[in-house]
Design a protein around this motif. Structure first.
Motif, PDB file in Angstrom:
ATOM      1  N   GLU A 230       0.846  -1.201   0.000  1.00 15.01           N
ATOM      2  CA  GLU A 230       0.000   0.000   0.000  1.00 15.01           C
ATOM      3  C   GLU A 230       0.879   1.249   0.000  1.00 15.01           C
ATOM      4  OE1 GLU A 230      -2.905  -0.079   3.095  1.00 15.01           O
ATOM      5  OE2 GLU A 230      -3.707  -2.033   2.495  1.00 15.01           O
ATOM      6  N   TYR A 231       0.384   2.283  -0.702  1.00 10.57           N
ATOM      7  CA  TYR A 231       1.133   3.547  -0.796  1.00 10.57           C
ATOM      8  C   TYR A 231       0.156   4.711  -0.785  1.00 10.57           C
ATOM      9  CZ  TYR A 231       4.418   0.214  -2.860  1.00 10.57           C
ATOM     10  OH  TYR A 231       5.212  -0.863  -3.090  1.00 10.57           O
ATOM     11  N   PHE A 232       0.715   5.922  -0.659  1.00 14.45           N
ATOM     12  CA  PHE A 232      -0.086   7.132  -0.850  1.00 14.45           C
ATOM     13  C   PHE A 232       0.176   7.662  -2.251  1.00 14.45           C
ATOM     14  CE2 PHE A 232      -0.196   7.269   3.807  1.00 14.45           C
ATOM     15  CZ  PHE A 232      -1.557   7.501   3.974  1.00 14.45           C
ATOM     16  N   ALA A 233      -0.879   8.102  -2.923  1.00 15.80           N
ATOM     17  CA  ALA A 233      -0.691   8.703  -4.244  1.00 15.80           C
ATOM     18  C   ALA A 233      -0.229  10.150  -4.034  1.00 15.80           C
ATOM     19  CB  ALA A 233      -2.009   8.654  -5.019  1.00 15.80           C
ATOM     20  N   ASP A 234       1.092  10.364  -4.062  1.00 13.64           N
ATOM     21  CA  ASP A 234       1.624  11.725  -3.827  1.00 13.64           C
ATOM     22  C   ASP A 234       1.233  12.671  -4.952  1.00 13.64           C
ATOM     23  OD1 ASP A 234       2.777  10.700  -1.618  1.00 13.64           O
ATOM     24  OD2 ASP A 234       4.751  10.393  -2.515  1.00 13.64           O
ATOM     25  N   GLU A 235       1.231  12.130  -6.184  1.00 10.71           N
ATOM     26  CA  GLU A 235       0.872  12.991  -7.320  1.00 10.71           C
ATOM     27  C   GLU A 235       0.257  12.135  -8.409  1.00 10.71           C
ATOM     28  OE1 GLU A 235       3.267  15.360 -10.718  1.00 10.71           O
ATOM     29  OE2 GLU A 235       3.908  15.882  -8.702  1.00 10.71           O
ATOM     30  N   VAL A 236      -0.864  12.596  -8.968  1.00 15.31           N
ATOM     31  CA  VAL A 236      -1.418  11.941 -10.153  1.00 15.31           C
ATOM     32  C   VAL A 236      -1.600  13.016 -11.220  1.00 15.31           C
ATOM     33  CG1 VAL A 236      -2.629  10.097  -8.917  1.00 15.31           C
ATOM     34  CG2 VAL A 236      -3.815  12.230  -9.391  1.00 15.31           C
ATOM     35  N   GLY A 237      -1.631  12.601 -12.470  1.00 17.54           N
ATOM     36  CA  GLY A 237      -1.799  13.603 -13.519  1.00 17.54           C
ATOM     37  C   GLY A 237      -1.857  12.944 -14.874  1.00 17.54           C
ATOM     38  N   THR A 238      -1.977  13.784 -15.903  1.00 23.61           N
ATOM     39  CA  THR A 238      -2.049  13.242 -17.261  1.00 23.61           C
ATOM     40  C   THR A 238      -0.732  13.497 -17.982  1.00 23.61           C
ATOM     41  OG1 THR A 238      -3.094  15.291 -17.922  1.00 23.61           O
ATOM     42  CG2 THR A 238      -4.540  13.425 -17.516  1.00 23.61           C
ATOM     43  N   LEU A 239      -0.536  12.766 -19.054  1.00 26.66           N
ATOM     44  CA  LEU A 239       0.729  12.827 -19.787  1.00 26.66           C
ATOM     45  C   LEU A 239       0.563  13.700 -21.014  1.00 26.66           C
ATOM     46  CD1 LEU A 239       1.120   9.032 -19.474  1.00 26.66           C
ATOM     47  CD2 LEU A 239       2.840  10.594 -18.610  1.00 26.66           C
ATOM     48  N   LYS A 240       0.984  14.953 -20.896  1.00 23.40           N
ATOM     49  CA  LYS A 240       1.110  15.766 -22.114  1.00 23.40           C
ATOM     50  C   LYS A 240       2.585  15.641 -22.480  1.00 23.40           C
ATOM     51  CE  LYS A 240      -2.955  17.984 -22.536  1.00 23.40           C
ATOM     52  NZ  LYS A 240      -3.459  19.256 -22.101  1.00 23.40           N
ATOM     53  N   LEU A 241       3.136  16.665 -23.139  1.00 26.18           N
ATOM     54  CA  LEU A 241       4.555  16.586 -23.488  1.00 26.18           C
ATOM     55  C   LEU A 241       5.376  16.524 -22.195  1.00 26.18           C
ATOM     56  CD1 LEU A 241       6.225  16.332 -25.920  1.00 26.18           C
ATOM     57  CD2 LEU A 241       6.518  18.781 -26.012  1.00 26.18           C
ATOM     58  N   SER A 242       4.921  17.308 -21.207  1.00 28.38           N
ATOM     59  CA  SER A 242       5.476  17.129 -19.863  1.00 28.38           C
ATOM     60  C   SER A 242       4.292  16.688 -19.001  1.00 28.38           C
ATOM     61  CB  SER A 242       6.055  18.448 -19.354  1.00 28.38           C
ATOM     62  OG  SER A 242       5.091  19.467 -19.499  1.00 28.38           O
ATOM     63  N   GLN A 243       4.558  16.260 -17.774  1.00 27.22           N
ATOM     64  CA  GLN A 243       3.468  15.759 -16.939  1.00 27.22           C
ATOM     65  C   GLN A 243       2.627  16.918 -16.400  1.00 27.22           C
ATOM     66  OE1 GLN A 243       5.912  13.658 -14.205  1.00 27.22           O
ATOM     67  NE2 GLN A 243       5.911  11.793 -15.400  1.00 27.22           N
ATOM     68  N   VAL A 244       1.313  16.730 -16.430  1.00 28.52           N
ATOM     69  CA  VAL A 244       0.397  17.771 -15.923  1.00 28.52           C
ATOM     70  C   VAL A 244      -0.314  17.230 -14.680  1.00 28.52           C
ATOM     71  CG1 VAL A 244      -1.540  19.278 -16.507  1.00 28.52           C
ATOM     72  CG2 VAL A 244      -0.002  18.482 -18.318  1.00 28.52           C
ATOM     73  N   PRO A 245       0.040  17.711 -13.464  1.00 29.06           N
ATOM     74  CA  PRO A 245      -0.613  17.201 -12.252  1.00 29.06           C
ATOM     75  C   PRO A 245      -2.106  17.547 -12.241  1.00 29.06           C
ATOM     76  CG  PRO A 245       1.385  18.433 -11.727  1.00 29.06           C
ATOM     77  CD  PRO A 245       1.085  18.691 -13.166  1.00 29.06           C
ATOM     78  N   LYS A 246      -2.940  16.611 -11.746  1.00 27.58           N
ATOM     79  CA  LYS A 246      -4.383  16.821 -11.644  1.00 27.58           C
ATOM     80  C   LYS A 246      -4.827  16.397 -10.242  1.00 27.58           C
ATOM     81  CE  LYS A 246      -5.616  17.823 -16.020  1.00 27.58           C
ATOM     82  NZ  LYS A 246      -6.056  16.950 -17.062  1.00 27.58           N
ATOM     83  N   LYS A 247      -6.060  16.810  -9.875  1.00 28.52           N
ATOM     84  CA  LYS A 247      -6.589  16.397  -8.560  1.00 28.52           C
ATOM     85  C   LYS A 247      -7.005  14.923  -8.596  1.00 28.52           C
ATOM     86  CE  LYS A 247      -7.428  20.308  -5.837  1.00 28.52           C
ATOM     87  NZ  LYS A 247      -7.589  21.448  -6.722  1.00 28.52           N
ATOM     88  N   SER A 248      -7.663  14.533  -9.712  1.00 29.40           N
ATOM     89  CA  SER A 248      -8.081  13.127  -9.810  1.00 29.40           C
ATOM     90  C   SER A 248      -8.142  12.699 -11.274  1.00 29.40           C
ATOM     91  CB  SER A 248      -9.448  12.931  -9.155  1.00 29.40           C
ATOM     92  OG  SER A 248     -10.455  13.414 -10.011  1.00 29.40           O
TER      93      SER A 248
END
Length: 598
Positions: A230-248
């Motif tokens: 088990e882990y905590f999701a420190d950061e989630v996001g979508t993959l554009k040319l660079s990573q774009v962090p999102k809330k969910s």
């Protein structure tokens, strides 16, 4: 979710996947003019130098169609047969695929095998005829070939050019109209498939996933089903040319996850991510374990670097899940790893990446395939032979089975003769010959995998002037008359140079190996005999002559016995030296075995 589309691009090597992906990114405005460059998604130096895609690359695009905003997740895949595992993983994360065919080269072997992969996963196929701006393009004929292969209508084939950008708008329209929106339920427990991961030395392991059900939120406590961690999701996001962090990230979408994991072994590609509090009841199926085809030993040049090499291999395995390795030791080279690869190009790329990305200089032993041996004592028990030194003694051996493959070769009808004679020389048997058009022939052979490991692909390209395409898949084990050829240097067997060879070719190959090694091993102060042996029988011998000092130079005139006495003294010294001297084997000697026919 109905405005989401997930698709990948599949094609034979060099049919223009990455270039077409560039045009899609330009057209949707995903990249700015400043970021633009050719083969934008191929971000490794190696990929750019060789002009091939090695890794699948995921990127998200936004596109407005008929006043509605759509999100398109694109995965660009490799085309070479050695990287088909990457393709199968990309396909598992999509609902549709663009099947790209070169208008000048028509359908090739890899086009067909990638298509079958996509059809097995029930993907919607959009055929695209690329490079129609080439003077040698033959759109009408190739469109007929695609219609025959897919059973679609001729008007469904989109004509495009990755170079000029022609037809890109039609492709985007087809993606939105023909590829189904992802299915999934946001309210169900989280269920996401890991399809790739990379190691970042600052942030730990970055995991790429596709959400099937539920949603993954930043800060959420998550669980990996296969490892039960088990882990905590420190950061989630979508993959554009660079990573774009999102809330969910919700069901149907593709994204990345950073949990701060530092050890590579904790993440398995194909694993399911779920919520720790409300876990899903079933893991996602469909990912099979990779089956390596070629085995080779990788050893550090300096034995002290063994642990460092292990860390490098683990990090590389994250990024390339088709690499398999286990520790082994060799009398000649010390401690190292026995690695499984999908093919010779894969082996070459891994070796290059170890040197470039991790600064490791390694020695690679002669590649071979995995055999099964049976002894007289109990003929039912299988002994797995990944390394020639594991083969039982000839007196105890009942039989050896080697893996066979079904090879599909598509070539021009002019080259059928040379291609057939090459395959027969490699112990192949033709099972099927089929004329796709009056000009193009499909040949199907059954042949031993060991024969295609070394130089088969290069020689196939040579005899067909580059016009043959090749694809293969395993069909099981068959009994063969195999013997182990050992190489002895100065009377000592070098286990890293041993090879399992068919009895009919053993004498010939042993002789060639000795000749090649004689050229490569540097001269010492003593004679070095190089011998090839099957069991206790020596089948070939070459000698690297000693560097000699003229000890008789100071004897001028006088009796001949003075000279003889000095030469006898030198002879004794050489003999003593030969007993204690050891022979350094250069790295080229290990790779020379691959180039015996040159």
């Amino acid at each position: 979710m109905k405005h989401l589309r997930n698709f990948c691009i599949i094609a034979h090597i060099d049919h223009g996947k990455s270039t077409l992906a560039d045009r899609l990114l330009d057209y949707t405005g995903t990249v700015t003019a400043r970021e633009k460059q050719d083969q934008l998604l191929d971000n490794m130096d190696l990929e750019r130098e060789r002009g091939i895609t090695i890794k699948s690359h995921a990127i998200q695009m936004e596109y407005q169609y008929e006043g509605q905003e759509y999100i398109l997740n694109l995965i660009d895949t490799p085309g070479h047969v050695d990287f088909s595992y990457e393709v199968s993983r990309s396909i598992a994360a999509c609902e549709g695929a663009l099947l790209i065919v070169d208008a000048a080269q028509s359908i090739q072997a890899q086009t067909i095998s990638n298509l079958y992969l996509a059809l097995e996963n029930d993907l919607e196929i959009i055929p695209v005829l690329n490079k129609i701006d080439l003077p040698s393009a033959n759109p009408e004929e190739v469109t007929d070939d695609i219609v025959d292969l897919l059973g679609c209508k001729a008007e469904e084939v989109i004509h495009a050019s990755g170079k000029t950008g022609l037809g890109v708008d039609n492709i985007l329209e087809a993606i939105i109209k023909r590829i189904p929106a992802p299915e999934g339920n946001v309210d169900e427990p989280l269920q996401a498939l890991i399809f790739d991961s990379v190691y970042n030395s600052y942030r730990g392991v970055e995991t790429y996933f596709r959400v099937l059900n539920g949603e993954i939120r930043k800060g959420q406590r998550i669980k990996f089903i296969a490892t039960n961690n088990e882990y905590f999701a420190d950061e989630v996001g979508t993959l554009k040319l660079s990573q774009v962090p999102k809330k969910s990230i919700k069901a149907g979408d593709v994204g990345y996850l950073i949990t701060g994991i530092k050890t590579a072994s904790e993440i398995k590609v194909g694993d399911t991510i779920t919520d720790a509090a409300q876990p899903t009841q079933k893991a996602i199926e469909g990912f099979e374990d990779v089956k390596p085809m070629v085995f080779a030993g990788i050893y550090p040049v300096d034995t002290e670097d063994y642990e460092e090499l292990r860390n490098s291999m683990e990090k590389l395995q994250l990024n390339d899940a088709s690499l398999v390795f286990v520790p082994e030791s060799s009398a000649a080279l010390g401690f190292g790893f026995r690695c499984g690869f999908l093919g010779m190009l894969h082996l070459e790329i891994i070796q290059e990446r170890l040197e470039r990305e991790f600064d490791m200089t390694v020695i690679t032993t002669v590649p071979n395939v995995s055999y099964q041996a049976y002894t007289h004592k109990n003929p039912e028990e299988t002994i797995l032979v990944n390394n020639p030194s594991d083969l039982p003694e000839p007196s105890k051996l009942n039989r050896v089975e080697e893996p066979f493959i079904k090879a599909t070769i598509i070539t021009k009808s002019d080259f059928v003769g040379p291609v057939m004679s090459l395959c027969i020389e490699k112990r192949g048997q033709i099972t099927h010959q089929n004329y796709l058009t009056p000009e193009r022939v499909e040949l199907i052979f059954e042949m031993p995998l060991a024969e295609i490991v070394f130089d088969f692909y290069d020689r196939l390209k040579t005899v067909s002037k580059g016009y043959a395409s090749f694809d293969y898949h395993p069909i099981g084990m068959k009994t063969s008359k195999l013997v182990r050829v050992d190489i002895l240097l100065n009377g000592q067997s070098v286990d890293a140079l041993s090879a399992l060879i068919h009895a009919d070719n053993a004498y010939n190959i042993g002789k060639k190996m000795c000749e090649k090694l004689r050229q490569l091993i540097p001269r010492q102060q003593f004679d070095i005999p190089i011998q090839a042996a099957i069991g206790a029988k020596i089948i070939s011998r070459e000698t690297v002559k000693a560097l000699r000092k003229d000890v008789t130079a100071k004897c001028y005139g006088g009796d001949i016995s003075r000279k003889r006495k000095l030469l006898e003294k030198q002879k004794k010294g050489k003999k003593r030296m030969r007993q204690v001297g050891n022979v350094e084997i250069p790295q080229q000697a290990f790779m020379a075995v691959l180039k015996l026919n040159e």
